[in-house]
Design an enzyme around this catalytic site. Structure first.
Site, mmCIF file in Angstrom:
data_model
loop_
_atom_site.group_PDB
_atom_site.id
_atom_site.type_symbol
_atom_site.label_atom_id
_atom_site.label_comp_id
_atom_site.label_asym_id
_atom_site.label_seq_id
_atom_site.Cartn_x
_atom_site.Cartn_y
_atom_site.Cartn_z
ATOM 1 N N TYR A 293 0.871 -1.213 -0.174
ATOM 2 C CA TYR A 293 -0.081 -0.063 0.210
ATOM 3 C C TYR A 293 1.036 1.426 -0.016
ATOM 4 C CZ TYR A 293 -4.304 -2.920 1.134
ATOM 5 O OH TYR A 293 -5.201 -3.660 0.983
ATOM 6 N N PHE B 287 -15.500 37.286 16.593
ATOM 7 C CA PHE B 287 -14.114 36.921 17.255
ATOM 8 C C PHE B 287 -13.999 35.401 17.588
ATOM 9 C CE2 PHE B 287 -17.035 38.362 20.687
ATOM 10 C CZ PHE B 287 -17.350 37.273 21.066
#
Length: 515
Positions: free
Chosen positions: A284, A333
């Site tokens: 893989y 904020f």
């Protein structure tokens, strides 16, 4: 610092780009305000002055902060209110933020204030610009922000220097802010109504770290494709798994582009193989590189899109709307938009280091390396070769797994439960930055190992792109024939990746490596 007319980032209503942040933060570009931005600042300030004169009850103008928002402040004390805000909020701890981060956050705060929704005086913004242009960099501890209400503590340390309080760096020396400002020829200021709040109510610290981080992450992804291609050659990898048809039937952009990048890098290579020639398929770590790199690329593209919005966002509170003659107290904020993407970037980059370390393991392990000598050493036993290089890489990816735990899933109430959900975005940003640094190191180790593996096989033509990468590395680091001090070699390889020169040279030769 460089010539103002040539190397300058101009703040305009159109906003700035991530590349502008990098120019100011790392390359010393100066900053200048456009006429339109100056006018927008002045227009909002006029409204603040009128509201204070009229003694209207407006959060942060004529009231206290947080839980003290219901405490009225006399108009004659609004200046003292703003000063007290700064000196009481400068409670940061830990190591100082790097200079490039400080420059980036100062630029972002200037840019946010220039949008004309904060009510600050133009003269105050100009002091912050002057500090950037003359190289006065406040001492800002890296810890202490909850990520809402903005980065209050670190940004307060920035403002301390503007007041002549705290400490700052000037010409490489840490001085009292007063002395640093005097040496640079910058006048300190006294804050007036709304200004302290305008300077510290925002997400600029987490966003600055994020902007620099995502810029580096984009380059990191390109470097990862280069490293994977070199390892494919060192391990005689099977290129069939990179065929465009395989990736197009799945449809993910990052996956498709990774396969395309690696094949472009390997064009003309006589070192890779086809399925069935030596093996039917690879493990893989080689075969699934497009899927793994591609998923991280797609994540980083998303992160980048959010940061591009936030660097030009108004994150103040309250927000001044001059056209509507209105001031609204909201929650811009709050760092949640940045907190989530910082965690996302941390995970995405961690996976790049993970697969890179697995490719390095295949290079050094004789049971997995398709005929390479153990630990890439011609005289194994007497020499350890790359044995401990892989150890170091494994250490870094393991540390990344701890750092990848999301910060944004945590919250803790503050300000007597007035601020009862916070983002922890700045913690997430700092973690992501550290993970990027670790990944750069792991990729440097893989690149060095791949080139060693290439040298240990019979000579054969490298790919059009991988040959350039190989030559760039070999110009800095010689083949390992006998054991030597390795950390210096690793640092050189990491430097090649960080500076991105190798990427630029390859893209000039074979075209852009795309995310």
């Amino acid at each position: 610092m460089k010539n103002l007319t040539i190397n300058t980032v101009y703040i305009t209503p159109n906003g700035i780009k991530i590349e502008d942040v990098v120019k100011v933060a790392r390359e010393g570009y100066k900053v200048a305000l456009s006429k339109e931005s100056s006018e927008a600042i002045n227009k909002a300030r006029e409204l603040v002055d009128r509201y204070v004169k009229e003694e209207r009850v407006v959060y942060g103008l004529t009231t206290g902060f947080g839980k003290f928002s219901d405490v009225a402040i006399n108009k004659d004390e609004t200046g003292l209110l703003q000063r007290n805000l700064i000196i009481s909020h400068a409670c940061g701890v830990g190591k100082p933020l790097p200079e490039e981060t400080v420059r980036a956050l100062m630029l972002l705060r200037v840019n946010a204030l220039s949008r004309g929704y904060s009510g600050i005086r133009l003269s105050t913004v100009n002091v912050l610009i002057e500090m950037l242009n003359k190289g006065v960099h406040p001492y800002i501890p890296e810890q202490g922000s909850l990520g809402a209400s903005g980065d209050l503590a670190p940004l307060s340390h920035m403002v301390l220097t503007m007041l002549g309080e705290g400490e700052a760096y000037y010409e490489g020396e840490l001085l009292s802010s007063k002395e640093a400002m005097e040496k640079a020829g910058i006048s300190t200021i006294e804050l007036t109504s709304k200004e302290g709040l305008a300077l510290i109510n925002g997400t600029q610290v987490m966003t600055a770290i994020g902007a620099l981080g995502v810029y580096d992450a984009v380059n990191l992804m390109k470097a990862a494709d280069i490293c994977a291609a070199l390892t494919m050659e060192a391990l005689e990898g099977i290129v069939d798994a990179y065929d465009h048809k395989v990736h197009e039937v799945r449809g993910h952009k990052g996956q498709i582009n990774t396969a395309k990048n690696v094949l472009n890098l390997l064009e003309g290579s006589q070192r890779v193989t086809r399925q069935g020639e030596k093996r039917v398929q690879d493990a893989y770590a080689l075969r699934c590189t497009p899927q793994i790199h591609g998923a991280s690329k797609d994540a980083i593209e998303y992160v980048k899109s959010k940061i591009e919005i936030e660097i030009n966002a108004v994150t103040d509170n309250p927000i001044i709307f001059p056209e509507q003659d209105e001031v609204i107290s909201g929650g811009n904020f709050h760092g949640q938009p940045m907190a989530l993407v910082m965690d996302f970037m941390a995970i995405a980059v961690s996976e790049i280091a993970n697969i890179s370390e697995r490719r390095l393991e295949r290079l050094v392990n004789p049971a997995l390396s398709n005929g390479l000598p153990a630990f890439l050493s011609e005289k194994g036993g007497l020499n350890s070769g790359f044995m401990i290089v892989q150890y170091s890489a494994a250490s870094l990816v393991s540390e990344n797994k701890v750092l990848s735990h999301p910060a944004s899933v945590d919250s803790i109430p503050s300000s007597a439960n007035q601020e009862d959900h916070v983002s922890m975005g700045t913690i997430g940003a700092r973690k992501a930055s550290k993970i990027i640094e670790h990944a750069q190191n792991v990729l440097g180790m893989e690149m060095m190992g791949a080139c060693q593996g290439i040298d240990l096989r019979e000579k054969a033509q490298l790919g059009k792109g991988t040959e350039l990468a190989y030559k760039s590395l070999r110009a800095e680091v010689a083949m390992l024939k006998e054991d030597r001090v390795m950390y210096k070699d690793i640092n050189k390889c990491v430097d090649i990746i960080k500076k991105a020169k190798i990427i630029n040279d390859i893209e000039d030769a074979i075209g852009n490596l795309t995310l």
